[in-house]
Structures are given as structure tokens and as C-alpha cells.
Motif scaffolding. Structure first.
Motif, PDB file in Angstrom:
ATOM      1  N   GLN A  67       0.810  -1.211   0.000  1.00  0.00           N
ATOM      2  CA  GLN A  67       0.000   0.000   0.000  1.00  0.00           C
ATOM      3  C   GLN A  67       0.848   1.268   0.000  1.00  0.00           C
ATOM      4  OE1 GLN A  67      -2.607   0.371   3.334  1.00  0.00           O
ATOM      5  NE2 GLN A  67      -3.515   2.272   2.599  1.00  0.00           N
ATOM      6  N   LYS A  68       1.898   1.332   0.801  1.00  0.00           N
ATOM      7  CA  LYS A  68       2.701   2.556   0.887  1.00  0.00           C
ATOM      8  C   LYS A  68       3.407   2.855  -0.436  1.00  0.00           C
ATOM      9  CE  LYS A  68       3.468   2.717   5.799  1.00  0.00           C
ATOM     10  NZ  LYS A  68       4.428   2.833   6.882  1.00  0.00           N
ATOM     11  N   ASN A  69       3.980   1.849  -1.054  1.00  0.00           N
ATOM     12  CA  ASN A  69       4.671   2.067  -2.333  1.00  0.00           C
ATOM     13  C   ASN A  69       3.698   2.443  -3.440  1.00  0.00           C
ATOM     14  OD1 ASN A  69       7.114   1.458  -1.139  1.00  0.00           O
ATOM     15  ND2 ASN A  69       7.020  -0.701  -1.714  1.00  0.00           N
ATOM     16  N   MET A  70       2.560   1.779  -3.473  1.00  0.00           N
ATOM     17  CA  MET A  70       1.562   2.073  -4.505  1.00  0.00           C
ATOM     18  C   MET A  70       0.959   3.453  -4.314  1.00  0.00           C
ATOM     19  SD  MET A  70      -0.684  -1.249  -5.175  1.00  0.00           S
ATOM     20  CE  MET A  70      -0.071  -2.664  -5.996  1.00  0.00           C
ATOM     21  N   PHE A  71       0.724   3.828  -3.070  1.00  0.00           N
ATOM     22  CA  PHE A  71       0.103   5.123  -2.809  1.00  0.00           C
ATOM     23  C   PHE A  71       1.008   6.256  -3.282  1.00  0.00           C
ATOM     24  CE2 PHE A  71      -0.870   8.751  -0.061  1.00  0.00           C
ATOM     25  CZ  PHE A  71      -2.216   8.894  -0.343  1.00  0.00           C
ATOM     26  N   THR A  72       2.296   6.157  -2.997  1.00  0.00           N
ATOM     27  CA  THR A  72       3.240   7.192  -3.418  1.00  0.00           C
ATOM     28  C   THR A  72       3.297   7.292  -4.937  1.00  0.00           C
ATOM     29  OG1 THR A  72       4.546   6.768  -1.444  1.00  0.00           O
ATOM     30  CG2 THR A  72       5.615   7.987  -3.218  1.00  0.00           C
ATOM     31  N   SER A  73       3.391   6.150  -5.606  1.00  0.00           N
ATOM     32  CA  SER A  73       3.438   6.155  -7.068  1.00  0.00           C
ATOM     33  C   SER A  73       2.144   6.686  -7.672  1.00  0.00           C
ATOM     34  CB  SER A  73       3.701   4.746  -7.586  1.00  0.00           C
ATOM     35  OG  SER A  73       4.929   4.277  -7.107  1.00  0.00           O
ATOM     36  N   MET A  74       1.020   6.323  -7.070  1.00  0.00           N
ATOM     37  CA  MET A  74      -0.269   6.772  -7.584  1.00  0.00           C
ATOM     38  C   MET A  74      -0.403   8.290  -7.457  1.00  0.00           C
ATOM     39  SD  MET A  74      -4.137   5.916  -6.313  1.00  0.00           S
ATOM     40  CE  MET A  74      -3.994   6.937  -4.873  1.00  0.00           C
ATOM     41  N   ILE A  75      -0.062   8.829  -6.299  1.00  0.00           N
ATOM     42  CA  ILE A  75      -0.172  10.269  -6.092  1.00  0.00           C
ATOM     43  C   ILE A  75       0.770  11.014  -7.035  1.00  0.00           C
ATOM     44  CG2 ILE A  75       0.252  12.141  -4.433  1.00  0.00           C
ATOM     45  CD1 ILE A  75      -2.365  10.657  -3.990  1.00  0.00           C
ATOM     46  N   LEU A  76       1.973  10.495  -7.237  1.00  0.00           N
ATOM     47  CA  LEU A  76       2.921  11.130  -8.147  1.00  0.00           C
ATOM     48  C   LEU A  76       2.379  11.143  -9.586  1.00  0.00           C
ATOM     49  CD1 LEU A  76       5.706  12.436  -8.102  1.00  0.00           C
ATOM     50  CD2 LEU A  76       6.667  10.208  -8.622  1.00  0.00           C
ATOM     51  N   GLY A  77       1.797  10.039 -10.022  1.00  0.00           N
ATOM     52  CA  GLY A  77       1.198   9.982 -11.355  1.00  0.00           C
ATOM     53  C   GLY A  77       0.029  10.941 -11.503  1.00  0.00           C
ATOM     54  N   LEU A  78      -0.819  11.016 -10.472  1.00  0.00           N
ATOM     55  CA  LEU A  78      -1.957  11.940 -10.515  1.00  0.00           C
ATOM     56  C   LEU A  78      -1.486  13.397 -10.578  1.00  0.00           C
ATOM     57  CD1 LEU A  78      -4.345  10.253  -7.930  1.00  0.00           C
ATOM     58  CD2 LEU A  78      -4.604  10.321 -10.400  1.00  0.00           C
ATOM     59  N   VAL A  79      -0.416  13.702  -9.860  1.00  0.00           N
ATOM     60  CA  VAL A  79       0.116  15.068  -9.877  1.00  0.00           C
ATOM     61  C   VAL A  79       0.639  15.417 -11.262  1.00  0.00           C
ATOM     62  CG1 VAL A  79       2.034  16.487  -9.021  1.00  0.00           C
ATOM     63  CG2 VAL A  79       0.609  15.219  -7.421  1.00  0.00           C
ATOM     64  N   PHE A  80       1.344  14.493 -11.911  1.00  0.00           N
ATOM     65  CA  PHE A  80       1.860  14.766 -13.251  1.00  0.00           C
ATOM     66  C   PHE A  80       0.735  14.972 -14.253  1.00  0.00           C
ATOM     67  CE2 PHE A  80       5.997  12.448 -12.140  1.00  0.00           C
ATOM     68  CZ  PHE A  80       6.607  13.635 -11.792  1.00  0.00           C
ATOM     69  N   ILE A  81      -0.299  14.150 -14.165  1.00  0.00           N
ATOM     70  CA  ILE A  81      -1.436  14.310 -15.083  1.00  0.00           C
ATOM     71  C   ILE A  81      -2.131  15.641 -14.847  1.00  0.00           C
ATOM     72  CG2 ILE A  81      -3.736  13.435 -15.633  1.00  0.00           C
ATOM     73  CD1 ILE A  81      -2.628  10.626 -15.232  1.00  0.00           C
ATOM     74  N   GLU A  82      -2.338  15.995 -13.582  1.00  0.00           N
ATOM     75  CA  GLU A  82      -3.022  17.246 -13.282  1.00  0.00           C
ATOM     76  C   GLU A  82      -2.192  18.451 -13.713  1.00  0.00           C
ATOM     77  OE1 GLU A  82      -6.327  19.259 -12.264  1.00  0.00           O
ATOM     78  OE2 GLU A  82      -6.090  17.092 -12.245  1.00  0.00           O
ATOM     79  N   SER A  83      -0.869  18.340 -13.611  1.00  0.00           N
ATOM     80  CA  SER A  83      -0.031  19.463 -14.033  1.00  0.00           C
ATOM     81  C   SER A  83      -0.128  19.679 -15.544  1.00  0.00           C
ATOM     82  CB  SER A  83       1.423  19.235 -13.618  1.00  0.00           C
ATOM     83  OG  SER A  83       1.985  18.160 -14.336  1.00  0.00           O
ATOM     84  N   ILE A  84      -0.253  18.607 -16.306  1.00  0.00           N
ATOM     85  CA  ILE A  84      -0.419  18.756 -17.754  1.00  0.00           C
ATOM     86  C   ILE A  84      -1.745  19.449 -18.076  1.00  0.00           C
ATOM     87  CG2 ILE A  84      -0.771  17.472 -19.900  1.00  0.00           C
ATOM     88  CD1 ILE A  84       1.268  15.449 -18.827  1.00  0.00           C
ATOM     89  N   VAL A  85      -2.802  19.104 -17.355  1.00  0.00           N
ATOM     90  CA  VAL A  85      -4.103  19.749 -17.572  1.00  0.00           C
ATOM     91  C   VAL A  85      -4.031  21.227 -17.191  1.00  0.00           C
ATOM     92  CG1 VAL A  85      -6.523  19.750 -16.872  1.00  0.00           C
ATOM     93  CG2 VAL A  85      -5.356  17.590 -17.286  1.00  0.00           C
ATOM     94  N   ILE A  86      -3.326  21.541 -16.101  1.00  0.00           N
ATOM     95  CA  ILE A  86      -3.197  22.939 -15.693  1.00  0.00           C
ATOM     96  C   ILE A  86      -2.376  23.723 -16.713  1.00  0.00           C
ATOM     97  CG2 ILE A  86      -2.196  24.462 -13.935  1.00  0.00           C
ATOM     98  CD1 ILE A  86      -3.114  22.369 -11.871  1.00  0.00           C
ATOM     99  N   PHE A  87      -1.313  23.120 -17.260  1.00  0.00           N
ATOM    100  CA  PHE A  87      -0.546  23.792 -18.311  1.00  0.00           C
ATOM    101  C   PHE A  87      -1.424  24.065 -19.528  1.00  0.00           C
ATOM    102  CE2 PHE A  87       3.601  21.824 -16.667  1.00  0.00           C
ATOM    103  CZ  PHE A  87       3.859  22.937 -15.889  1.00  0.00           C
ATOM    104  N   SER A  88      -2.284  23.128 -19.858  1.00  0.00           N
ATOM    105  CA  SER A  88      -3.188  23.333 -20.982  1.00  0.00           C
ATOM    106  C   SER A  88      -4.169  24.470 -20.694  1.00  0.00           C
ATOM    107  CB  SER A  88      -3.950  22.047 -21.276  1.00  0.00           C
ATOM    108  OG  SER A  88      -4.859  22.248 -22.300  1.00  0.00           O
ATOM    109  N   LEU A  89      -4.621  24.567 -19.453  1.00  0.00           N
ATOM    110  CA  LEU A  89      -5.501  25.673 -19.069  1.00  0.00           C
ATOM    111  C   LEU A  89      -4.789  27.007 -19.210  1.00  0.00           C
ATOM    112  CD1 LEU A  89      -8.152  26.729 -17.778  1.00  0.00           C
ATOM    113  CD2 LEU A  89      -7.036  26.404 -15.568  1.00  0.00           C
ATOM    114  N   VAL A  90      -3.536  27.066 -18.782  1.00  0.00           N
ATOM    115  CA  VAL A  90      -2.766  28.310 -18.903  1.00  0.00           C
ATOM    116  C   VAL A  90      -2.571  28.680 -20.377  1.00  0.00           C
ATOM    117  CG1 VAL A  90      -0.483  29.320 -18.512  1.00  0.00           C
ATOM    118  CG2 VAL A  90      -1.617  28.070 -16.689  1.00  0.00           C
TER     119      VAL A  90
END
Length: 99
Positions: A67-90
Motif C-alpha cells: 500500500q505505501k509504495n503504490m500510494f506514493t506512485s499513484m499520487i505522483l502519477g496523478l500530480v503529473f497528469i493534473e499538471s499537464i491539464v493545468i498547463f493546458s488551461l494556462v
């Protein structure tokens, strides 16, 4: 897949033909580009985040000790995806600012 490509090509060809007739100015294309940029980014980001979430839940169901390893990787992936969407918004906001 082919239907989607044909539909998009027909829509864009119609817009280009309308532009040739003097109906759409450069401002219209900036608005269309901004709308497509944020729309496609939102759809792609949503699909990516859904895939990450479902894969994480499936992985936790198979191996609860990771759980700990998966949670960290999952949150990191979600952050990268969200940053791409925010860049597109900008970028979309900057394109609309050109109007």
C-alpha cells in the motif's frame, strides 16, 4: 476510431471553408484552438486519472502489503497528469488573451 477521425476532419474542413468565405477571422481560430486545447486536456486527464485509480485499487486488492509504495506512485502519477491539464488551461487562457 475511423468515424471519429472522419467526423473531426469534416468539422475542420467546414470551418476552413467558412473561413475562406470570410466568415471566421483569426480570432475565431484562436477561440476554437483554446476550446479544443482545454477540452482535450480535460478528457485526457480524466481518462488517465481514472486508469491510475482503477489500477491502484486492483493492485491493492491483489497485494495489500504494498500500500505505501503504490500510494506514493499513484499520487505522483496523478500530480503529473493534473499538471499537464493545468498547463493546458494556462495555454488556453493565453490564447484567449490574444483575442
Amino acid at each position: 476510431m475511423k468515424r471519429g477521425i472522419v467526423l473531426l476532419s469534416v468539422i475542420f474542413m467546414q470551418a476552413l471553408a467558412y473561413a475562406e468565405a470570410g466568415g471566421i477571422s483569426d480570432k475565431g481560430f484562436f477561440a476554437l484552438g483554446a476550446a479544443l486545447a482545454i477540452g482535450l486536456a480535460a478528457v485526457g486527464g480524466t481518462l488517465g486519472q481514472g486508469k491510475i485509480g482503477s489500477s491502484a485499487m486492483e493492485g491493492l486488492a491483489r497485494n495489500p502489503q504494498a500500500q505505501k509504495n503504490m500510494f506514493t506512485s499513484m499520487i505522483l502519477g496523478l500530480v503529473f497528469i493534473e499538471s499537464i491539464v493545468i498547463f493546458s488551461l494556462v495555454i488556453s487562457i493565453l490564447m484567449v488573451g490574444q483575442l
